[in-house]
Design a protein around this motif. Structure first.
Motif, PDB file in Angstrom:
ATOM      1  N   ARG A  58       0.758  -1.296  -0.091  1.00 51.69           N
ATOM      2  CA  ARG A  58       0.083   0.015   0.018  1.00 51.69           C
ATOM      3  C   ARG A  58       1.006   1.155   0.061  1.00 51.69           C
ATOM      4  N   ILE A  59       0.537   2.170  -0.843  1.00 53.19           N
ATOM      5  CA  ILE A  59       1.354   3.329  -0.843  1.00 53.19           C
ATOM      6  C   ILE A  59       0.290   4.502  -0.906  1.00 53.19           C
ATOM      7  N   CYS A  60       0.686   5.523   0.131  1.00 53.63           N
ATOM      8  CA  CYS A  60      -0.237   6.681   0.141  1.00 53.63           C
ATOM      9  C   CYS A  60      -0.169   7.729  -0.842  1.00 53.63           C
ATOM     10  N   ARG A  61      -1.079   8.386  -1.272  1.00 51.49           N
ATOM     11  CA  ARG A  61      -1.583   9.147  -2.463  1.00 51.49           C
ATOM     12  C   ARG A  61      -0.128  10.046  -2.452  1.00 51.49           C
ATOM     13  N   ALA A  62       0.017  10.512  -1.602  1.00 49.35           N
ATOM     14  CA  ALA A  62       1.214  11.525  -1.590  1.00 49.35           C
ATOM     15  C   ALA A  62       2.590  10.985  -2.146  1.00 49.35           C
ATOM     16  N   GLU A  63       2.849   9.659  -1.529  1.00 49.19           N
ATOM     17  CA  GLU A  63       4.137   8.889  -2.140  1.00 49.19           C
ATOM     18  C   GLU A  63       3.909   8.652  -3.526  1.00 49.19           C
ATOM     19  N   TYR A  64       2.715   8.126  -4.028  1.00 48.56           N
ATOM     20  CA  TYR A  64       2.635   7.832  -5.247  1.00 48.56           C
ATOM     21  C   TYR A  64       2.810   8.944  -6.370  1.00 48.56           C
ATOM     22  N   LYS A  65       2.309  10.141  -5.883  1.00 47.48           N
ATOM     23  CA  LYS A  65       2.417  11.206  -6.669  1.00 47.48           C
ATOM     24  C   LYS A  65       3.807  11.631  -6.873  1.00 47.48           C
ATOM     25  N   THR A  66       4.832  11.415  -5.755  1.00 43.63           N
ATOM     26  CA  THR A  66       6.334  11.391  -5.724  1.00 43.63           C
ATOM     27  C   THR A  66       6.697  10.722  -6.642  1.00 43.63           C
ATOM     28  N   ILE A  67       6.558   9.516  -6.790  1.00 42.10           N
ATOM     29  CA  ILE A  67       6.857   8.481  -7.678  1.00 42.10           C
ATOM     30  C   ILE A  67       6.288   8.880  -9.253  1.00 42.10           C
ATOM     31  N   ALA A  68       5.166   9.336  -9.210  1.00 37.98           N
ATOM     32  CA  ALA A  68       4.639   9.649 -10.570  1.00 37.98           C
ATOM     33  C   ALA A  68       5.583  10.735 -11.317  1.00 37.98           C
ATOM     34  N   LYS A 104      -5.757  -8.901 -10.007  1.00 39.40           N
ATOM     35  CA  LYS A 104      -5.273  -7.784 -10.854  1.00 39.40           C
ATOM     36  C   LYS A 104      -3.774  -7.833 -10.560  1.00 39.40           C
ATOM     37  N   ALA A 105      -2.840  -8.203 -11.542  1.00 42.40           N
ATOM     38  CA  ALA A 105      -1.615  -7.985 -11.628  1.00 42.40           C
ATOM     39  C   ALA A 105      -0.993  -6.866 -12.158  1.00 42.40           C
ATOM     40  N   SER A 106      -1.381  -6.134 -11.307  1.00 43.57           N
ATOM     41  CA  SER A 106      -0.924  -4.396 -11.657  1.00 43.57           C
ATOM     42  C   SER A 106      -0.995  -3.756 -10.372  1.00 43.57           C
ATOM     43  N   PHE A 107      -0.681  -2.306 -10.389  1.00 44.24           N
ATOM     44  CA  PHE A 107      -0.857  -1.495  -9.206  1.00 44.24           C
ATOM     45  C   PHE A 107      -2.026  -0.866  -9.405  1.00 44.24           C
ATOM     46  N   GLY A 108      -2.893  -0.600  -8.318  1.00 42.32           N
ATOM     47  CA  GLY A 108      -4.064   0.137  -8.552  1.00 42.32           C
ATOM     48  C   GLY A 108      -3.794   1.637  -8.166  1.00 42.32           C
ATOM     49  N   ASP A 109      -4.027   2.488  -9.232  1.00 44.94           N
ATOM     50  CA  ASP A 109      -4.076   3.783  -8.911  1.00 44.94           C
ATOM     51  C   ASP A 109      -5.231   4.510  -9.261  1.00 44.94           C
ATOM     52  N   ASP A 110      -5.507   6.096  -9.106  1.00 50.67           N
ATOM     53  CA  ASP A 110      -6.789   6.281  -9.093  1.00 50.67           C
ATOM     54  C   ASP A 110      -7.524   6.167 -10.473  1.00 50.67           C
ATOM     55  N   HIS A 111      -6.958   6.317 -11.493  1.00 50.59           N
ATOM     56  CA  HIS A 111      -7.518   6.302 -12.911  1.00 50.59           C
ATOM     57  C   HIS A 111      -7.816   4.790 -13.223  1.00 50.59           C
ATOM     58  N   SER A 112      -7.213   3.930 -12.854  1.00 52.37           N
ATOM     59  CA  SER A 112      -7.342   2.480 -13.133  1.00 52.37           C
ATOM     60  C   SER A 112      -8.496   1.901 -12.189  1.00 52.37           C
ATOM     61  N   HIS A 113      -8.265   2.378 -10.956  1.00 51.43           N
ATOM     62  CA  HIS A 113      -9.456   1.703 -10.123  1.00 51.43           C
ATOM     63  C   HIS A 113     -10.601   2.247 -10.217  1.00 51.43           C
ATOM     64  N   TRP A 145      -1.982  -7.242  -6.772  1.00 50.29           N
ATOM     65  CA  TRP A 145      -0.772  -7.880  -6.471  1.00 50.29           C
ATOM     66  C   TRP A 145       0.296  -7.156  -6.338  1.00 50.29           C
ATOM     67  N   TYR A 146       0.427  -5.980  -7.049  1.00 53.80           N
ATOM     68  CA  TYR A 146       1.560  -5.127  -7.009  1.00 53.80           C
ATOM     69  C   TYR A 146       1.429  -3.902  -6.216  1.00 53.80           C
ATOM     70  N   GLY A 147       0.223  -3.892  -5.416  1.00 57.20           N
ATOM     71  CA  GLY A 147      -0.046  -2.850  -4.440  1.00 57.20           C
ATOM     72  C   GLY A 147      -1.124  -1.797  -5.141  1.00 57.20           C
ATOM     73  N   PHE A 148      -1.468  -0.714  -4.198  1.00 56.39           N
ATOM     74  CA  PHE A 148      -2.480   0.160  -4.587  1.00 56.39           C
ATOM     75  C   PHE A 148      -2.262   1.252  -3.572  1.00 56.39           C
ATOM     76  N   ILE A 149      -2.969   2.558  -3.945  1.00 54.96           N
ATOM     77  CA  ILE A 149      -3.007   3.695  -3.344  1.00 54.96           C
ATOM     78  C   ILE A 149      -3.906   3.504  -2.235  1.00 54.96           C
ATOM     79  N   SER A 150      -3.403   3.551  -0.863  1.00 53.51           N
ATOM     80  CA  SER A 150      -4.009   3.151   0.160  1.00 53.51           C
ATOM     81  C   SER A 150      -5.553   3.810   0.611  1.00 53.51           C
ATOM     82  N   GLU A 151      -5.522   5.049   0.140  1.00 56.40           N
ATOM     83  CA  GLU A 151      -6.648   5.679   0.247  1.00 56.40           C
ATOM     84  C   GLU A 151      -8.138   5.217  -0.790  1.00 56.40           C
ATOM     85  N   LEU A 152      -7.453   4.481  -1.684  1.00 51.92           N
ATOM     86  CA  LEU A 152      -8.510   3.895  -2.589  1.00 51.92           C
ATOM     87  C   LEU A 152      -9.473   2.673  -1.745  1.00 51.92           C
TER      88      LEU A 152
END
Length: 283
Positions: free
Chosen positions: A2-12, A216-225, A248-255
């Motif tokens: 799980r990755i918080c949205r703020a950390e996801y945005k940093t990676i993005a 889902k063999a992917s990461f769950g971001d806002d758009h895809s979820h 399986w590869y994680g998701f944004i925790s707020e979702l």
């Protein structure tokens, strides 16, 4: 993971400077060592696809295609041993596999007096040795091998990974002695739109009832979820009741905010399953 949205945005934001080549994964891993390479690749792929959708129209303009093709011809002749098509793709910030497709299509238009089918084009991209021009075939192969987001090789890898995780999910269910129907069995029964797994006897996970499981063999971001919710998950909920999605590869925790409405998110197969009957699995 799980990755918080703020950390996801940093990676993005960091991915904005990267190109979809194999080397970019080394840079991502060095920058974010606490995340798995699979998670980082999934995030990069999601973000690069968004970037491509915003800019693809300019690359498909006839004058742009002609410029790419003529530049390729000139540079391939001047530097026959250099990966010129790959270099052009990185320079103009276009997926190498997508640029290869444009160039091969333009090549076929020049070589064939009659119209060619998309099947011929797709076959050449899947098997570059079918391209009559040997240097172009080599350049296309270089683009396909080095592209980590688009192209026939990536499509095959994604398909294989998706199937691998579906098998992993079924293995976990069988270990727990849980009775279920998979997607193929459900289609035989006449269902046209189904999750990967329907549990014949529901389970409880973290206090939430689960009737179905989607892998889902992917990461769950806002758009895809959000897309999956609208096109898949809510229809599953309407037809089969509450369920669980495994990214399986994680998701944004707020979702993970729909639990009370009947959709639970996990990043692995849960260990705290409660079954209706203790003899049917672990409790």
């Amino acid at each position: 993971m799980r990755i918080c949205r703020a950390e996801y945005k940093t990676i993005a934001r960091y991915t904005e400077q990267l190109r979809p080549t194999r080397q970019c994964m080394k840079m991502l891993k060095e920058k974010f060592p606490n995340h798995s390479q699979s998670t980082l690749l999934s995030i990069f792929s999601l973000e690069y696809q968004k970037r491509t959708k915003r800019t693809i129209s300019k690359h498909h303009a006839p004058d742009a295609i002609e410029a790419y093709y003529q530049r390729y011809l000139t540079e391939a002749k001047a530097r026959p041993s250099s990966p010129v098509l790959l270099e052009i793709a990185n320079e103009v910030d276009l997926s190498p596999a997508l640029l290869a497709r444009l160039v091969v299509e333009r090549f076929l238009q020049e070589q064939q007096s009659t119209a060619f089918s998309k099947q011929i084009l797709n076959n050449m991209l899947r098997e570059p040795s079918l391209i009559q021009d040997l240097p172009l075939a080599n350049h296309v192969a270089q683009c396909t091998i080095n592209d980590c987001c688009y192209g026939p090789l990536v499509d095959c890898i994604k398909h294989a990974i998706g199937q691998e995780h579906e098998v992993l999910l079924m293995d976990k269910l069988m270990e727990k002695n849980l009775s279920f129907l998979d997607e193929n069995q459900l289609r035989v029964k006449g269902y046209d739109k189904t999750p990967d797994i329907i549990l014949e006897v529901p389970i409880a996970v973290e206090g939430h009832v689960v009737h179905w499981i989607e892998s889902k063999a992917s990461f769950g971001d806002d758009h895809s979820h959000r897309t999956y919710l609208n096109e898949q998950f809510w229809s599953y909920w309407n037809r089969f009741g509450p369920g669980m999605v495994i990214y399986w590869y994680g998701f944004i925790s707020e979702l993970d905010c729909q639990r009370d409405r009947g959709i639970l998110l996990k990043d692995c197969f849960p260990s705290d399953i409660v079954t209706l009957c203790p003899r049917m699995g672990q409790s």
